[in-house]
Design a protein around this motif. Structure first.
Motif, PDB file in Angstrom:
ATOM      1  N   SER A  49       0.893  -1.325  -0.500  1.00  0.00           N
ATOM      2  CA  SER A  49      -0.220  -0.105  -0.166  1.00  0.00           C
ATOM      3  C   SER A  49       0.495   0.855   0.074  1.00  0.00           C
ATOM      4  N   SER A  50       0.431   2.383  -0.594  1.00  0.00           N
ATOM      5  CA  SER A  50       0.832   3.121  -0.591  1.00  0.00           C
ATOM      6  C   SER A  50       0.252   4.875  -0.451  1.00  0.00           C
ATOM      7  N   LEU A  51       1.062   6.101  -0.253  1.00  0.00           N
ATOM      8  CA  LEU A  51       0.136   7.239  -0.187  1.00  0.00           C
ATOM      9  C   LEU A  51       0.566   8.106  -1.414  1.00  0.00           C
ATOM     10  N   THR A  52       0.120   8.777  -2.263  1.00  0.00           N
ATOM     11  CA  THR A  52       0.948   9.939  -3.000  1.00  0.00           C
ATOM     12  C   THR A  52      -0.221  11.120  -2.395  1.00  0.00           C
ATOM     13  N   TYR A  53       0.485  11.926  -3.033  1.00  0.00           N
ATOM     14  CA  TYR A  53       0.316  12.966  -2.648  1.00  0.00           C
ATOM     15  C   TYR A  53      -0.264  13.947  -4.287  1.00  0.00           C
ATOM     16  N   TYR A  54      -1.105  15.535  -4.846  1.00  0.00           N
ATOM     17  CA  TYR A  54      -1.257  15.950  -5.677  1.00  0.00           C
ATOM     18  C   TYR A  54      -1.929  17.266  -5.091  1.00  0.00           C
ATOM     19  N   ASN A  55      -0.619  18.361  -5.803  1.00  0.00           N
ATOM     20  CA  ASN A  55      -1.107  19.740  -5.612  1.00  0.00           C
ATOM     21  C   ASN A  55      -1.871  20.564  -6.981  1.00  0.00           C
ATOM     22  N   PRO A  56      -3.365  20.484  -6.693  1.00  0.00           N
ATOM     23  CA  PRO A  56      -3.867  20.720  -8.146  1.00  0.00           C
ATOM     24  C   PRO A  56      -3.552  21.658  -8.810  1.00  0.00           C
ATOM     25  N   GLU A  57      -3.234  23.041  -7.661  1.00  0.00           N
ATOM     26  CA  GLU A  57      -2.949  24.299  -8.365  1.00  0.00           C
ATOM     27  C   GLU A  57      -1.657  24.163  -9.154  1.00  0.00           C
ATOM     28  N   SER A  58      -0.170  23.110  -8.558  1.00  0.00           N
ATOM     29  CA  SER A  58       1.006  23.275  -9.929  1.00  0.00           C
ATOM     30  C   SER A  58       0.877  22.006 -10.767  1.00  0.00           C
ATOM     31  N   GLU A  59      -0.177  20.985 -10.115  1.00  0.00           N
ATOM     32  CA  GLU A  59      -0.261  19.616 -10.781  1.00  0.00           C
ATOM     33  C   GLU A  59       0.986  19.306 -10.333  1.00  0.00           C
ATOM     34  N   TYR A 321      -4.798  -3.900 -11.449  1.00  0.00           N
ATOM     35  CA  TYR A 321      -4.406  -3.729 -10.510  1.00  0.00           C
ATOM     36  C   TYR A 321      -3.523  -4.850  -9.620  1.00  0.00           C
ATOM     37  N   ARG A 322      -1.893  -5.072 -10.399  1.00  0.00           N
ATOM     38  CA  ARG A 322      -0.406  -4.873 -10.444  1.00  0.00           C
ATOM     39  C   ARG A 322       0.648  -3.877 -10.985  1.00  0.00           C
ATOM     40  N   GLN A 323      -0.245  -2.723 -11.426  1.00  0.00           N
ATOM     41  CA  GLN A 323       0.944  -2.170 -11.863  1.00  0.00           C
ATOM     42  C   GLN A 323      -0.065  -0.867 -11.269  1.00  0.00           C
ATOM     43  N   GLN A 324       1.090   0.508 -11.700  1.00  0.00           N
ATOM     44  CA  GLN A 324       0.716   1.386 -10.719  1.00  0.00           C
ATOM     45  C   GLN A 324       0.151   2.198 -11.817  1.00  0.00           C
ATOM     46  N   GLY A 325      -0.995   2.862 -10.708  1.00  0.00           N
ATOM     47  CA  GLY A 325      -2.843   3.513 -11.468  1.00  0.00           C
ATOM     48  C   GLY A 325      -2.401   4.837 -11.510  1.00  0.00           C
ATOM     49  N   ILE A 326      -3.689   4.827 -13.185  1.00  0.00           N
ATOM     50  CA  ILE A 326      -3.480   6.615 -13.303  1.00  0.00           C
ATOM     51  C   ILE A 326      -5.038   6.969 -12.850  1.00  0.00           C
ATOM     52  N   VAL A 327      -4.439   8.361 -12.420  1.00  0.00           N
ATOM     53  CA  VAL A 327      -5.967   9.100 -11.946  1.00  0.00           C
ATOM     54  C   VAL A 327      -6.212  10.342 -12.657  1.00  0.00           C
ATOM     55  N   TYR A 328      -7.075  10.468 -13.457  1.00  0.00           N
ATOM     56  CA  TYR A 328      -7.386  11.795 -14.044  1.00  0.00           C
ATOM     57  C   TYR A 328      -7.915  12.752 -13.758  1.00  0.00           C
ATOM     58  N   ARG A 329      -7.663  13.769 -14.088  1.00  0.00           N
ATOM     59  CA  ARG A 329      -8.538  14.789 -13.795  1.00  0.00           C
ATOM     60  C   ARG A 329      -9.260  15.623 -14.691  1.00  0.00           C
ATOM     61  N   TYR A 330     -10.292  15.770 -14.292  1.00  0.00           N
ATOM     62  CA  TYR A 330     -11.547  16.321 -15.624  1.00  0.00           C
ATOM     63  C   TYR A 330     -12.357  17.728 -14.833  1.00  0.00           C
ATOM     64  N   SER A 331     -13.089  18.333 -16.319  1.00  0.00           N
ATOM     65  CA  SER A 331     -13.589  19.425 -15.293  1.00  0.00           C
ATOM     66  C   SER A 331     -15.140  18.622 -14.994  1.00  0.00           C
ATOM     67  N   GLN A 332     -15.861  20.109 -14.799  1.00  0.00           N
ATOM     68  CA  GLN A 332     -17.078  19.116 -14.624  1.00  0.00           C
ATOM     69  C   GLN A 332     -18.050  18.915 -15.877  1.00  0.00           C
ATOM     70  N   ASP A 333     -17.545  19.846 -16.943  1.00  0.00           N
ATOM     71  CA  ASP A 333     -18.565  18.737 -18.703  1.00  0.00           C
ATOM     72  C   ASP A 333     -17.794  17.644 -18.776  1.00  0.00           C
ATOM     73  N   GLY A 334     -17.054  17.513 -18.043  1.00  0.00           N
ATOM     74  CA  GLY A 334     -15.315  16.093 -18.617  1.00  0.00           C
ATOM     75  C   GLY A 334     -14.639  16.425 -19.819  1.00  0.00           C
ATOM     76  N   LEU A 336     -10.766  16.807 -20.094  1.00  0.00           N
ATOM     77  CA  LEU A 336      -9.646  16.159 -19.533  1.00  0.00           C
ATOM     78  C   LEU A 336      -8.464  17.509 -19.128  1.00  0.00           C
ATOM     79  N   ILE A 337      -8.068  16.812 -17.433  1.00  0.00           N
ATOM     80  CA  ILE A 337      -7.288  19.057 -17.541  1.00  0.00           C
ATOM     81  C   ILE A 337      -5.850  17.876 -16.874  1.00  0.00           C
ATOM     82  N   ASP A 338      -5.734  16.735 -16.710  1.00  0.00           N
ATOM     83  CA  ASP A 338      -4.636  16.436 -15.879  1.00  0.00           C
ATOM     84  C   ASP A 338      -4.164  15.007 -15.833  1.00  0.00           C
ATOM     85  N   GLU A 339      -3.405  14.017 -15.619  1.00  0.00           N
ATOM     86  CA  GLU A 339      -3.384  12.812 -15.250  1.00  0.00           C
ATOM     87  C   GLU A 339      -1.928  13.115 -14.553  1.00  0.00           C
TER      88      GLU A 339
END
Length: 352
Positions: A49-59, A321-334, A336-339
């Motif tokens: 298990s692990s913990l990731t930290y993301y800064n939305p302002e600086s991406e 479920y075996r390799q690093q997952g990806i987090v996608y960031r979308y606007s309210q309208d869907g 894509l902003i960042d990943e």
């Protein structure tokens, strides 16, 4: 004898001796402002298990921040994280531990060990909080100021082998909790007496809860699975009046749908969930939407959250479920902003 309290003292670490922790080199972190923690489950019995930290302002993203700040791994199957004050509380299911960390430095400041199987944490006040459990008929009560377990709430009509307690939300002095595996109930807990005062039957296996701006309680029921000894049915979304604790409306999905991860925006006007794609619906709607806000594209959407600052949608792809997952960031309208890459099986989010 194993103790329930292990605190980091200013001069060093104090251990209960019940679990081996490998302390090594540690790094210094200091963050501020809005940020997003991603709890990565890892693989069962692999202690990755692990913990990731993301800064939305600086991406910008930092992975393995718990291990890097403390010199040891988070443990086996990190389930959830909650923030209360300046501390973040991480439930690590199969390691049977809840860690408390400083949310600015990611350093451990305390822990509660030898828990049956912690799932979610809810804070009633400065001196009382609840921990739900997998395969247990009790919710644990503890004092966040001392890390001491102070009592238990026993769930009526449920043995340790026949169910579990999951997410919690509060309305007035009452905490609602969904009973998940092999269950079909939501219980109502009086936080003044720490007793179950009522229960409500819903669909098979309610998985998550949310309270909207109208004082309505929402839950998604996954319907179980084929061959489930408790039953198998189409998943459902329920709207419940929190004041009267009665069902107002049931929205039915198709048999075999995989509905999960119920979320709500900051204003409490819109709910979100996963069902292959990402879906959203006004809390005032009387029918399910016909089109998703974000379509799946060969992804395994596993975690979901909505930014309390601007309504951006974050959805985690577990990939295999075996390799690093990806987090996608979308606007309210869907849009894509960042990943960014997180850890293995990113399954839960927590906003600071």
């Amino acid at each position: 004898m194993c103790t329930l309290l292990t605190i980091i003292a200013a001069s060093g670490f104090i251990f209960s001796g019940c679990m081996e922790w490998d302390y090594g080199e540690s790094e210094d972190f200091e963050v501020s402002g809005e940020g997003l923690f991603i709890v990565n489950e890892g693989n069962f019995q692999y202690s990755n298990s692990s913990l990731t930290y993301y800064n939305p302002e600086s991406e910008t993203v930092e992975n393995e921040v718990f291990a890097r700040a403390n010199g040891f791994k988070l443990g086996d199957v990190a389930q959830s994280m909650s923030i209360y004050g300046d501390r973040g509380w991480i439930a690590v299911n199969n390691s049977k531990v809840v860690f408390a960390i400083d949310i600015n430095t990611f350093r451990e400041v305390g822990r509660i060990e030898n828990l049956p199987s912690p799932r979610f944490i809810h804070f009633v006040n400065d001196r009382k909080a609840y921990i739900t459990q997998l395969w247990s008929n009790q919710i644990i009560i503890f004092d966040p100021s001392t890390y001491q377990v102070t009592g238990y709430i026993t769930i009526p009509g449920m043995s340790p082998e026949s169910g579990s307690t999951e997410q919690m939300v509060q309305f007035g002095k009452y905490v609602f909790c969904n009973l998940w595996s092999f269950q079909n109930r939501i219980i109502k807990i009086d936080t003044e007496t720490d007793t179950v005062v009522d229960e409500l039957t819903v669909g098979v296996q309610p998985t998550s809860l949310a309270i909207d701006c109208n004082g309505k309680l929402w839950t998604v029921c996954d319907g179980g699975y084929e061959g489930n000894p408790f039953g198998y049915e189409a998943p459902s979304l329920f709207r419940i009046d929190a004041e009267s604790f009665t069902v107002e409306r049931q929205f039915k999905f198709r048999l075999g749908d995989m509905v999960s991860e119920l979320n709500i925006d900051r204003e409490g006007n819109t709910i979100y969930w996963l069902n292959g794609d990402v879906w959203k619906m006004s809390v005032d709607s009387n029918r399910l939407p016909v089109r998703p806000v974000i379509k799946s594209q060969g992804t395994i959407y596993y975690g979901l959250t909505v930014s309390p600052a601007n309504g951006d949608i974050y959805v985690a792809d577990a990939i295999d479920y075996r390799q690093q997952g990806i987090v996608y960031r979308y606007s309210q309208d869907g849009d894509l902003i960042d990943e960014f890459y997180a850890g293995i099986s990113p399954g839960a989010f927590c906003w600071r």
